[in-house]
Scaffold this motif. Structure first.
Motif, short mmCIF file in Angstrom:
data_model
loop_
_atom_site.label_atom_id
_atom_site.label_comp_id
_atom_site.label_asym_id
_atom_site.label_seq_id
_atom_site.Cartn_x
_atom_site.Cartn_y
_atom_site.Cartn_z
N TYR A 64 0.83 -1.21 0.00
CA TYR A 64 0.00 0.00 0.00
C TYR A 64 0.87 1.26 0.00
O TYR A 64 0.62 2.19 -0.77
CB TYR A 64 -0.93 -0.01 1.22
CG TYR A 64 -1.70 1.26 1.39
CD1 TYR A 64 -2.81 1.53 0.59
CD2 TYR A 64 -1.32 2.21 2.34
CE1 TYR A 64 -3.52 2.70 0.74
CE2 TYR A 64 -2.03 3.39 2.49
CZ TYR A 64 -3.13 3.64 1.69
OH TYR A 64 -3.82 4.79 1.83
N ALA A 65 1.90 1.30 0.84
CA ALA A 65 2.78 2.47 0.91
C ALA A 65 3.50 2.68 -0.41
O ALA A 65 3.64 3.81 -0.89
CB ALA A 65 3.79 2.30 2.06
N PHE A 66 3.94 1.61 -1.05
CA PHE A 66 4.61 1.72 -2.34
C PHE A 66 3.66 2.25 -3.41
O PHE A 66 4.01 3.10 -4.21
CB PHE A 66 5.18 0.36 -2.77
CG PHE A 66 5.86 0.39 -4.11
CD1 PHE A 66 7.09 1.00 -4.26
CD2 PHE A 66 5.24 -0.18 -5.21
CE1 PHE A 66 7.70 1.04 -5.50
CE2 PHE A 66 5.84 -0.14 -6.45
CZ PHE A 66 7.08 0.47 -6.60
N ALA A 67 2.43 1.75 -3.41
CA ALA A 67 1.44 2.21 -4.39
C ALA A 67 1.13 3.69 -4.19
O ALA A 67 1.05 4.46 -5.15
CB ALA A 67 0.17 1.37 -4.28
N VAL A 68 0.96 4.13 -2.95
CA VAL A 68 0.68 5.53 -2.67
C VAL A 68 1.86 6.40 -3.10
O VAL A 68 1.68 7.45 -3.72
CB VAL A 68 0.36 5.73 -1.17
CG1 VAL A 68 0.39 7.18 -0.78
CG2 VAL A 68 -0.99 5.11 -0.84
N HIS A 69 3.06 5.95 -2.80
CA HIS A 69 4.26 6.71 -3.18
C HIS A 69 4.35 6.83 -4.70
O HIS A 69 4.62 7.90 -5.24
CB HIS A 69 5.50 6.03 -2.61
CG HIS A 69 6.78 6.65 -3.02
ND1 HIS A 69 7.21 7.86 -2.55
CD2 HIS A 69 7.74 6.23 -3.90
CE1 HIS A 69 8.37 8.16 -3.11
NE2 HIS A 69 8.71 7.19 -3.94
N THR A 70 4.13 5.73 -5.41
CA THR A 70 4.20 5.73 -6.87
C THR A 70 3.13 6.64 -7.46
O THR A 70 3.40 7.42 -8.38
CB THR A 70 4.04 4.31 -7.41
OG1 THR A 70 5.06 3.48 -6.82
CG2 THR A 70 4.18 4.26 -8.91
N LEU A 71 1.92 6.56 -6.94
CA LEU A 71 0.84 7.41 -7.44
C LEU A 71 1.12 8.89 -7.17
O LEU A 71 0.81 9.74 -8.00
CB LEU A 71 -0.49 6.99 -6.82
CG LEU A 71 -1.06 5.66 -7.32
CD1 LEU A 71 -2.31 5.31 -6.54
CD2 LEU A 71 -1.34 5.72 -8.80
#
Length: 172
Positions: free
Chosen positions: A70-77
């Motif tokens: 989740y943290a990686f997805a938020v960072h990427t977005l």
């Protein structure tokens, strides 16, 4: 010799024979990851004395992986949104510069058209004032007519350019 091993026999068969007493004693039965997870969550009656730590550790690892994803997805977005915003601002700046340039070109074309119209009106006035004197010379008439045709052609070209610039300005 023990009975686990077979004595080598000379047969015409190309396959080896398995021991007759069950074959795979002493080996653990393989189970899948989900079956072992299920067994960790719901221990059987014989496994009632197992420690809860493997189950807790499994849950902690899964929660950690989910949070990291989740943290990686938020960072990427967030990075992608920042890039899109920057590109949007750059495009807006480029459009603004092009609008200013089109505006300048439009005023130049309008000034040129006004100059051509003034020249045409002056020429027409001169023709009206000298109408009788010019009437006798064919060369002068032809020269004036050529000049009028040239100015009219230039006026048509300038009007077409002005129309293109106005259309381009409306498109932006």
């Amino acid at each position: 010799m023990s009975d686990k091993y077979l004595n080598a026999q000379s047969t015409t068969s190309s396959t080896l024979q398995l021991p007759a007493n069950g074959g795979q004693e002493g080996k653990r039965k393989r189970t899948g990851a989900f079956r072992s997870l299920f067994r960790a969550m719901a221990p059987s009656q014989t496994e009632a004395n197992r420690s809860p730590w493997p189950f807790i550790l499994t849950i902690v690892v899964w929660v950690g992986l989910a949070y990291a994803g989740y943290a990686f997805a938020v960072h990427t977005l967030d990075k992608q949104q920042q890039y899109v915003n920057e590109r949007f601002e750059q495009v807006q700046e480029e459009n603004q510069k092009q609008m200013v340039a089109l505006g300048e070109q439009l005023t130049q074309v309008q000034d040129e058209m006004k100059t051509v119209q003034d020249g045409l009106s002056n020429l027409e006035e001169d023709l009206q004032l000298t109408g009788e004197t010019i009437g006798g010379t064919n060369k002068t008439k032809e020269a004036l007519q050529d000049r009028i045709d040239q100015l009219n052609k230039q006026l048509v070209d300038l009007k077409a350019s002005l129309k293109k610039l106005e259309d381009a300005a409306r498109a932006w």
